[in-house]
Every structure is written in C-alpha cells, then in structure tokens.
Write a protein that holds these residues in place. Structure first.
Motif, PDB file in Angstrom:
ATOM      1  N   GLU A  75     -49.544 -10.728 -39.705  1.00 59.34           N
ATOM      2  CA  GLU A  75     -49.641  -9.406 -40.322  1.00 59.34           C
ATOM      3  C   GLU A  75     -48.376  -8.598 -40.042  1.00 59.34           C
ATOM      4  O   GLU A  75     -47.830  -7.932 -40.933  1.00 59.34           O
ATOM      5  CB  GLU A  75     -50.860  -8.665 -39.770  1.00 59.34           C
ATOM      6  CG  GLU A  75     -51.000  -7.241 -40.302  1.00 59.34           C
ATOM      7  CD  GLU A  75     -52.042  -6.440 -39.543  1.00 59.34           C
ATOM      8  OE1 GLU A  75     -52.146  -5.235 -39.818  1.00 59.34           O
ATOM      9  OE2 GLU A  75     -52.725  -7.007 -38.666  1.00 59.34           O
ATOM     10  N   ARG A  76     -47.897  -8.666 -38.815  1.00 61.69           N
ATOM     11  CA  ARG A  76     -46.675  -7.943 -38.453  1.00 61.69           C
ATOM     12  C   ARG A  76     -45.497  -8.447 -39.277  1.00 61.69           C
ATOM     13  O   ARG A  76     -44.677  -7.652 -39.767  1.00 61.69           O
ATOM     14  CB  ARG A  76     -46.388  -8.119 -36.966  1.00 61.69           C
ATOM     15  CG  ARG A  76     -45.117  -7.422 -36.483  1.00 61.69           C
ATOM     16  CD  ARG A  76     -44.854  -7.737 -35.018  1.00 61.69           C
ATOM     17  NE  ARG A  76     -43.648  -7.073 -34.555  1.00 61.69           N
ATOM     18  CZ  ARG A  76     -42.416  -7.539 -34.720  1.00 61.69           C
ATOM     19  NH1 ARG A  76     -42.233  -8.692 -35.370  1.00 61.69           N
ATOM     20  NH2 ARG A  76     -41.370  -6.883 -34.256  1.00 61.69           N
ATOM     21  N   ALA A  77     -45.390  -9.762 -39.453  1.00 58.47           N
ATOM     22  CA  ALA A  77     -44.278 -10.339 -40.213  1.00 58.47           C
ATOM     23  C   ALA A  77     -44.311  -9.877 -41.658  1.00 58.47           C
ATOM     24  O   ALA A  77     -43.262  -9.597 -42.260  1.00 58.47           O
ATOM     25  CB  ALA A  77     -44.338 -11.861 -40.129  1.00 58.47           C
ATOM     26  N   ALA A 133     -38.983 -12.177 -34.817  1.00 55.54           N
ATOM     27  CA  ALA A 133     -39.041 -11.940 -33.368  1.00 55.54           C
ATOM     28  C   ALA A 133     -40.460 -11.714 -32.878  1.00 55.54           C
ATOM     29  O   ALA A 133     -40.722 -11.813 -31.674  1.00 55.54           O
ATOM     30  CB  ALA A 133     -38.172 -10.746 -32.999  1.00 55.54           C
ATOM     31  N   GLY A 134     -41.393 -11.426 -33.793  1.00 57.59           N
ATOM     32  CA  GLY A 134     -42.763 -11.128 -33.382  1.00 57.59           C
ATOM     33  C   GLY A 134     -43.393 -12.220 -32.539  1.00 57.59           C
ATOM     34  O   GLY A 134     -44.031 -11.945 -31.522  1.00 57.59           O
ATOM     35  N   ASP A 174     -38.900  -6.979 -44.953  1.00 55.79           N
ATOM     36  CA  ASP A 174     -37.545  -6.551 -45.318  1.00 55.79           C
ATOM     37  C   ASP A 174     -36.565  -6.653 -44.153  1.00 55.79           C
ATOM     38  O   ASP A 174     -35.360  -6.397 -44.329  1.00 55.79           O
ATOM     39  CB  ASP A 174     -37.569  -5.111 -45.823  1.00 55.79           C
ATOM     40  CG  ASP A 174     -38.274  -4.979 -47.169  1.00 55.79           C
ATOM     41  OD1 ASP A 174     -38.402  -5.999 -47.874  1.00 55.79           O
ATOM     42  OD2 ASP A 174     -38.721  -3.861 -47.504  1.00 55.79           O
ATOM     43  N   HIS A 175     -37.077  -6.990 -42.992  1.00 55.02           N
ATOM     44  CA  HIS A 175     -36.227  -7.101 -41.791  1.00 55.02           C
ATOM     45  C   HIS A 175     -36.506  -8.473 -41.158  1.00 55.02           C
ATOM     46  O   HIS A 175     -37.264  -8.579 -40.183  1.00 55.02           O
ATOM     47  CB  HIS A 175     -36.542  -5.975 -40.808  1.00 55.02           C
ATOM     48  CG  HIS A 175     -36.508  -4.620 -41.428  1.00 55.02           C
ATOM     49  ND1 HIS A 175     -35.331  -3.935 -41.659  1.00 55.02           N
ATOM     50  CD2 HIS A 175     -37.517  -3.828 -41.895  1.00 55.02           C
ATOM     51  CE1 HIS A 175     -35.609  -2.765 -42.227  1.00 55.02           C
ATOM     52  NE2 HIS A 175     -36.918  -2.687 -42.376  1.00 55.02           N
ATOM     53  N   PRO A 176     -35.922  -9.527 -41.722  1.00 54.44           N
ATOM     54  CA  PRO A 176     -36.330 -10.899 -41.376  1.00 54.44           C
ATOM     55  C   PRO A 176     -36.169 -11.263 -39.902  1.00 54.44           C
ATOM     56  O   PRO A 176     -37.010 -11.964 -39.353  1.00 54.44           O
ATOM     57  CB  PRO A 176     -35.442 -11.773 -42.269  1.00 54.44           C
ATOM     58  CG  PRO A 176     -34.311 -10.883 -42.696  1.00 54.44           C
ATOM     59  CD  PRO A 176     -34.875  -9.510 -42.771  1.00 54.44           C
ATOM     60  N   LEU A 177     -35.104 -10.813 -39.249  1.00 54.14           N
ATOM     61  CA  LEU A 177     -34.940 -11.152 -37.836  1.00 54.14           C
ATOM     62  C   LEU A 177     -35.990 -10.440 -36.983  1.00 54.14           C
ATOM     63  O   LEU A 177     -36.577 -11.036 -36.080  1.00 54.14           O
ATOM     64  CB  LEU A 177     -33.533 -10.787 -37.360  1.00 54.14           C
ATOM     65  CG  LEU A 177     -32.396 -11.618 -37.962  1.00 54.14           C
ATOM     66  CD1 LEU A 177     -31.045 -11.129 -37.443  1.00 54.14           C
ATOM     67  CD2 LEU A 177     -32.582 -13.091 -37.632  1.00 54.14           C
TER      68      LEU A 177
END
Length: 216
Positions: free
Chosen positions: A172-174, A186-187, A179-182
């Motif tokens: 869900e966080r990903a 990192a999640g 729009d911020h792939p790195l």
C-alpha cells in the motif's frame, strides 16, 4: 473452609504484574489503578511501594534488565565486539517481549546496584582491549542507544510480534509513493524484516567504533 492465600504485596510482585498488564493495555493504559485492580488491592496500597508511576517504570525496567542479563550467555573470552553484539541483541530481545518495552526502558533508572557487576565486567573487557574508560563508555552507550532507538521504531510498526499497525503495509505504501520510486522501494527496507535491519545497523555501529578508535 479454607481461603486462598495470596503472596505478599511487594515491589517485585507489583512490577511483574505491571509487565504482564503492559502487553494488554500498553504504556498509556498502564495506570496504578489498573495494576491495583489486577492485584485485587486498593490503589493507595501501591503507594507504599512506589511514590509515582515513574518509580514503578524504574522497577519494571530493572526487572527487564535482570531477565535480559540472565539469558545473555556472556563469556570471559568474548572479544569486545562479541560482547557488544551479545548485549545489544539481548537488550532487543528483552524489549520486544513487552508492548512498549523500549519506551518503558528508555530514560528509566535501574534500581539497586546489582547491574553494576555486569557493567564493571564489560568495561574491564573493553579497557583490556585497548579502550580508555571514556572510549569504552562511549562505545557501550552508542550500541545501547542504537538498540533502544531501533526497537522504539520497530515497536511503532509492530507493537508485538505478529501485529502490524495500520498504515505500514508495504505494498500500500509503495502504491501511494509510486511517483517516488526509490522512496517507495525503501519501504521494505524500513518497515519489514527487522531482524536483518537490526543486524545491519549493529554491524555499522561496531565498524564505526573500530574506525573511530582504531581498535580491532
């Protein structure tokens, strides 16, 4: 007709009861009134043993520390690295045994002096390895504070093993951060596989101490 005789009310019994209750209600819900109810006594009875909640937290932290030390498996032949690894891992394991364990332990004052023998032994080991006393204290403090900080954050995500707070789902966080792939990727490194995360961070702490003081 016989009646069941309860053990006498003392500091250890109150602290043990508080630790059991902690897993049910968390630190915010841990009141002297709730503990008294669990012990089937009136709340004022607890003030014979603890003047306030912080005094009780100090005793709870002391009990946690004693249980941790009992299971550490320290050895006189430990290298200084092994000693810091063992104590850090043992502290994390002890804190994870209780909901909000890191919050209870952080800032608490250990009661009595029985913990001094273990501290003396570790400081002797480090100074024998070449650390000055100042450096030995700094090294131990760095490892301890890293562990406390890590577990505080870990328990913010997983209050107890098997639990996960809402909002920390990795997928869900990903999606929310697509729009911020790195940052999205990192999640899984920030909020999952905490055992591996802890070991990696601890290795960095040990390597940093080695580099800072030049002691291998």
């Amino acid at each position: 007709m016989s009646t069941e005789r309860r053990p006498p009310l003392d500091r250890t019994r109150v602290a043990e009861t508080a630790l059991r209750l902690l897993n049910e209600v968390g630190l915010d819900g841990l009141t002297l009134r709730a503990i008294a109810r669990e012990l089937e006594v009136k709340a004022p009875a607890l003030y014979w043993h603890f003047e306030d909640k912080q005094a009780l937290l100090d005793e709870m932290a002391t009990l946690m520390h004693r249980r941790m030390v009992a299971g550490l498996g320290l050895d006189a032949d430990d290298t200084w690295q092994e000693r810091l690894l063992k104590t850090s891992r043992g502290l994390r394991s002890a804190l994870l045994g209780y909901r909000d364990g890191a919050k209870v332990y952080s800032g608490s004052r250990l009661t009595g002096t029985d913990h001094a023998a273990g501290l003396e032994d570790t400081l002797r080991l480090l100074t024998a390895a070449g650390f000055t006393l100042d450096q030995a204290v700094a090294a131990g403090r760095a490892a301890t504070l890293y562990t406390l900080g890590f577990v505080t954050e870990e328990q913010g995500v997983r209050p107890l093993p098997g639990e996960r707070r809402e909002g920390y789902g990795i997928e869900e966080r990903a999606r929310r951060m697509a729009d911020h792939p790195l940052a999205a990727a990192a999640g899984r490194l920030l909020f999952d596989d905490f055992d591996q995360q802890f070991e990696e961070g601890l290795a960095l702490v040990i390597a940093g101490i080695e580099a800072r003081y030049g002691i291998r």
